[in-house]
Scaffold this active site. Structure first.
Site, PDB file in Angstrom:
ATOM      1  N   PRO A 183      43.091  58.464  48.377  1.00 59.26           N
ATOM      2  CA  PRO A 183      41.989  59.187  49.012  1.00 59.26           C
ATOM      3  C   PRO A 183      41.512  58.556  50.322  1.00 59.26           C
ATOM      4  CG  PRO A 183      41.239  58.022  47.053  1.00 59.26           C
ATOM      5  CD  PRO A 183      42.733  57.950  47.055  1.00 59.26           C
ATOM      6  N   ASN A 184      41.168  59.431  51.240  1.00 57.51           N
ATOM      7  CA  ASN A 184      40.612  59.096  52.559  1.00 57.51           C
ATOM      8  C   ASN A 184      41.621  58.487  53.530  1.00 57.51           C
ATOM      9  OD1 ASN A 184      37.904  59.974  52.028  1.00 57.51           O
ATOM     10  ND2 ASN A 184      37.732  58.214  50.650  1.00 57.51           N
ATOM     11  N   ARG A 191      38.318  57.340  60.502  1.00 56.47           N
ATOM     12  CA  ARG A 191      37.316  56.579  59.753  1.00 56.47           C
ATOM     13  C   ARG A 191      37.288  55.113  60.203  1.00 56.47           C
ATOM     14  NH1 ARG A 191      40.358  54.791  54.150  1.00 56.47           N
ATOM     15  NH2 ARG A 191      38.265  54.587  53.316  1.00 56.47           N
ATOM     16  N   TYR A 196      40.218  49.974  59.797  1.00 56.08           N
ATOM     17  CA  TYR A 196      41.521  50.594  59.480  1.00 56.08           C
ATOM     18  C   TYR A 196      42.388  50.898  60.704  1.00 56.08           C
ATOM     19  CZ  TYR A 196      39.214  51.159  54.971  1.00 56.08           C
ATOM     20  OH  TYR A 196      38.567  50.913  53.797  1.00 56.08           O
ATOM     21  N   ASN A 248      49.132  52.916  48.215  1.00 49.01           N
ATOM     22  CA  ASN A 248      47.795  52.484  48.629  1.00 49.01           C
ATOM     23  C   ASN A 248      46.830  53.411  47.896  1.00 49.01           C
ATOM     24  OD1 ASN A 248      45.344  51.992  49.790  1.00 49.01           O
ATOM     25  ND2 ASN A 248      46.121  51.903  51.908  1.00 49.01           N
ATOM     26  N   ALA A 251      40.229  53.840  47.351  1.00 53.90           N
ATOM     27  CA  ALA A 251      39.156  53.327  46.500  1.00 53.90           C
ATOM     28  C   ALA A 251      39.489  53.394  45.005  1.00 53.90           C
ATOM     29  CB  ALA A 251      37.860  54.101  46.782  1.00 53.90           C
ATOM     30  N   HIS A 254      40.001  50.270  42.797  1.00 54.30           N
ATOM     31  CA  HIS A 254      38.963  49.430  42.196  1.00 54.30           C
ATOM     32  C   HIS A 254      38.466  49.939  40.852  1.00 54.30           C
ATOM     33  CE1 HIS A 254      39.366  47.799  46.128  1.00 54.30           C
ATOM     34  NE2 HIS A 254      38.901  48.914  46.713  1.00 54.30           N
ATOM     35  N   ASP A 261      47.642  52.994  34.535  1.00 57.19           N
ATOM     36  CA  ASP A 261      48.511  53.378  33.413  1.00 57.19           C
ATOM     37  C   ASP A 261      49.730  54.159  33.890  1.00 57.19           C
ATOM     38  OD1 ASP A 261      46.817  52.132  31.709  1.00 57.19           O
ATOM     39  OD2 ASP A 261      46.011  53.951  30.768  1.00 57.19           O
ATOM     40  N   GLU A 272      51.599  47.400  45.769  1.00 63.36           N
ATOM     41  CA  GLU A 272      50.312  47.937  46.235  1.00 63.36           C
ATOM     42  C   GLU A 272      50.069  47.457  47.663  1.00 63.36           C
ATOM     43  OE1 GLU A 272      47.021  48.037  43.404  1.00 63.36           O
ATOM     44  OE2 GLU A 272      45.831  46.949  44.891  1.00 63.36           O
ATOM     45  N   HIS A 274      47.245  47.549  51.010  1.00 64.17           N
ATOM     46  CA  HIS A 274      45.948  47.905  51.607  1.00 64.17           C
ATOM     47  C   HIS A 274      45.992  47.541  53.071  1.00 64.17           C
ATOM     48  CE1 HIS A 274      44.289  48.774  47.740  1.00 64.17           C
ATOM     49  NE2 HIS A 274      44.820  47.648  47.297  1.00 64.17           N
ATOM     50  N   LEU A 275      45.471  48.453  53.882  1.00 64.70           N
ATOM     51  CA  LEU A 275      45.434  48.174  55.322  1.00 64.70           C
ATOM     52  C   LEU A 275      44.540  46.960  55.584  1.00 64.70           C
ATOM     53  CD1 LEU A 275      44.966  51.896  56.430  1.00 64.70           C
ATOM     54  CD2 LEU A 275      46.996  50.499  56.889  1.00 64.70           C
ATOM     55  N   SER A 276      43.386  46.952  54.911  1.00 65.63           N
ATOM     56  CA  SER A 276      42.420  45.869  55.129  1.00 65.63           C
ATOM     57  C   SER A 276      42.616  44.774  54.073  1.00 65.63           C
ATOM     58  CB  SER A 276      41.005  46.428  55.025  1.00 65.63           C
ATOM     59  OG  SER A 276      40.783  46.918  53.702  1.00 65.63           O
ATOM     60  N   ARG A 281      36.135  41.704  51.898  1.00 63.43           N
ATOM     61  CA  ARG A 281      35.175  42.788  52.118  1.00 63.43           C
ATOM     62  C   ARG A 281      34.155  42.854  50.978  1.00 63.43           C
ATOM     63  NH1 ARG A 281      38.273  48.076  53.410  1.00 63.43           N
ATOM     64  NH2 ARG A 281      36.137  48.696  53.967  1.00 63.43           N
ATOM     65  N   ARG A 285      35.299  45.618  46.170  1.00 69.32           N
ATOM     66  CA  ARG A 285      36.705  45.793  46.573  1.00 69.32           C
ATOM     67  C   ARG A 285      37.576  44.600  46.165  1.00 69.32           C
ATOM     68  NH1 ARG A 285      36.382  50.214  50.203  1.00 69.32           N
ATOM     69  NH2 ARG A 285      34.352  50.215  51.239  1.00 69.32           N
TER      70      ARG A 285
HETATM   71  C1  DQA Z   1      41.995  50.492  51.329  1.00 68.34           C
HETATM   72  C2  DQA Z   1      40.927  49.563  50.784  1.00 68.34           C
HETATM   73  C3  DQA Z   1      40.051  50.260  49.786  1.00 68.34           C
HETATM   74  O1  DQA Z   1      39.038  49.376  49.324  1.00 68.34           O
HETATM   75  C4  DQA Z   1      39.384  51.454  50.427  1.00 68.34           C
HETATM   76  O2  DQA Z   1      38.612  52.149  49.478  1.00 68.34           O
HETATM   77  C5  DQA Z   1      40.327  52.352  51.112  1.00 68.34           C
HETATM   78  C6  DQA Z   1      41.422  51.764  51.895  1.00 68.34           C
HETATM   79  C7  DQA Z   1      42.829  49.820  52.453  1.00 68.34           C
HETATM   80  O3  DQA Z   1      43.890  50.359  52.744  1.00 68.34           O
HETATM   81  O4  DQA Z   1      42.419  48.826  53.005  1.00 68.34           O
HETATM   82  O5  DQA Z   1      40.176  53.569  51.120  1.00 68.34           O
HETATM   83  O6  DQA Z   1      42.855  50.831  50.293  1.00 68.34           O
END
Ligand code: DQA
Length: 318
Positions: A183-184, A191, A196, A248, A251, A254, A261, A272, A274-276, A281, A285
């Site tokens: 998501p997002n 954003r 990011y 990725n 959110a 978390h 599962d 896995e 994550h960009l950040s 943070r 997270r």
């Molecule tokens: C994220 C980190 C997550 O905590 C956050 O909710 C995201 C992006 C990252 O790629 O850094 O949506 O997965």
């Protein structure tokens, strides 16, 4: 490589189909079947005895039964009898679900390998070299028309030929990788640019596709803002015989035990990303509930994380 086809070795008797078949099956971690041995085990008779007591046509019909049985399966490395291609039906069945590797040899090479072998019904009586040459001339065009991969075995070492076969197979049976953005992530570039970055998800995906091509991966990229859709996609990876997943989960990382599962269920190496750097943070997270189902995690490297994850998969597959 999770084979979603069979690898079938064809070629003249004595060209090394069993030797190379066994080696390749070990390297691909697949089961090996030798159609001649399979027929001998099922019938309780040797090939020579079947030829002598029931004739060649009967033996070919047994080969057709084996071809039919194996054409409905996948993930096997199969070495065949040299004459299996004498039946149109066998050729059709072999072609159905296989990559066909033709081991090409010269009559001299074959004679060196089986000249002293008296268990070959079709070479009995008369001049062996002449018989080999005549039969080869008849069969070579058929082997060639069936082959997806042709490898010369004469005058080369077993280990060199094995590597050549593996390289060709890798090109044909490319490893499948699936990248899943949660998501997002479709809002990347819009954003929180300070966290990011300014590149859009399309920019990032194009880079992933370029690098995947260089690494020889077949790539599928998916994004969804819905937990269930991500789970459906993970399950589809299982049915599609995907070799590796990069996810990725946004959110969901978390708190989605359902995604945890699903990753654990599909039993596909998953990384896995994550960009950040999530550990730098907000406190919520710091914990990833999905990472324990993964082989590893890459975070804090921006979009390079996806490329690093692909390199890690590449190394794992070696
Ligand atoms: C994220 C980190 C997550 O905590 C956050 O909710 C995201 C992006 C990252 O790629 O850094 O949506 O997965």
């Amino acid at each position: 490589m999770r084979l979603n086809k069979n690898v079938v070795f064809i070629g003249f008797m004595g060209c090394g189909k069993t030797t190379f078949g066994k080696k390749i099956s070990r390297r691909l971690k697949c089961q090996f079947i030798d159609t001649d041995k399979y027929i001998e085990n099922n019938s309780g008779m040797s090939i020579s005895d079947i030829f002598a007591s029931k004739g060649e046509a009967y033996f070919r019909s047994l080969e057709t039964d084996v071809c039919r049985e194996l054409s409905d399966k996948s993930g096997y490395v199969i070495s065949t009898g040299g004459g299996i291609i004498k039946s149109e039906e066998n050729m059709r069945l072999l072609k159905k679900n296989s990559v066909i590797v033709y081991l090409k040899a010269t009559p001299e090479h074959i004679f060196r390998n089986i000249g002293n072998d008296n268990d070959r019904p079709l070479l009995r009586g008369g001049d062996k070299m002449e018989k080999i040459t005549k039969l080869m001339n008849e069969r070579i065009p058929v082997y060639e028309s069936l082959a997806d991969i042709t490898v010369y075995v004469a005058g080369d070492t077993v280990s060199h030929v094995t590597e050549k076969i593996l390289k060709s197979l890798e090109e044909i049976l490319m490893r499948k990788i699936c990248v899943i953005h949660g998501p997002n992530l479709n809002f990347t570039g819009i954003r929180e640019k300070g966290i990011y970055g300014t590149r859009t998800l399309d920019d990032i995906n194009n880079r992933i596709k370029d690098e995947a091509q260089k690494m020889g991966f077949e790539i599928d990229i998916f994004q969804s803002n819905y937990e269930g859709a991500i789970i459906d996609k993970l399950q589809k990876c299982y049915y599609d015989n995907v070799d590796g997943i990069i996810i990725n989960p946004g959110a969901y990382t978390h708190y989605s035990y359902a995604i945890h599962d699903a990753i654990a269920s599909v039993q596909i190496p998953t990384i896995e990303v994550h960009l950040s750097n999530i550990h730098k943070r907000d406190e919520f997270r710091h914990k990833s509930v999905t990472a324990p189902a993964c082989v590893g995690q890459m975070c804090g490297f921006g979009e390079n994380g996806y490329i690093l994850a692909m390199s890690a998969l590449k190394m794992m597959f070696k």
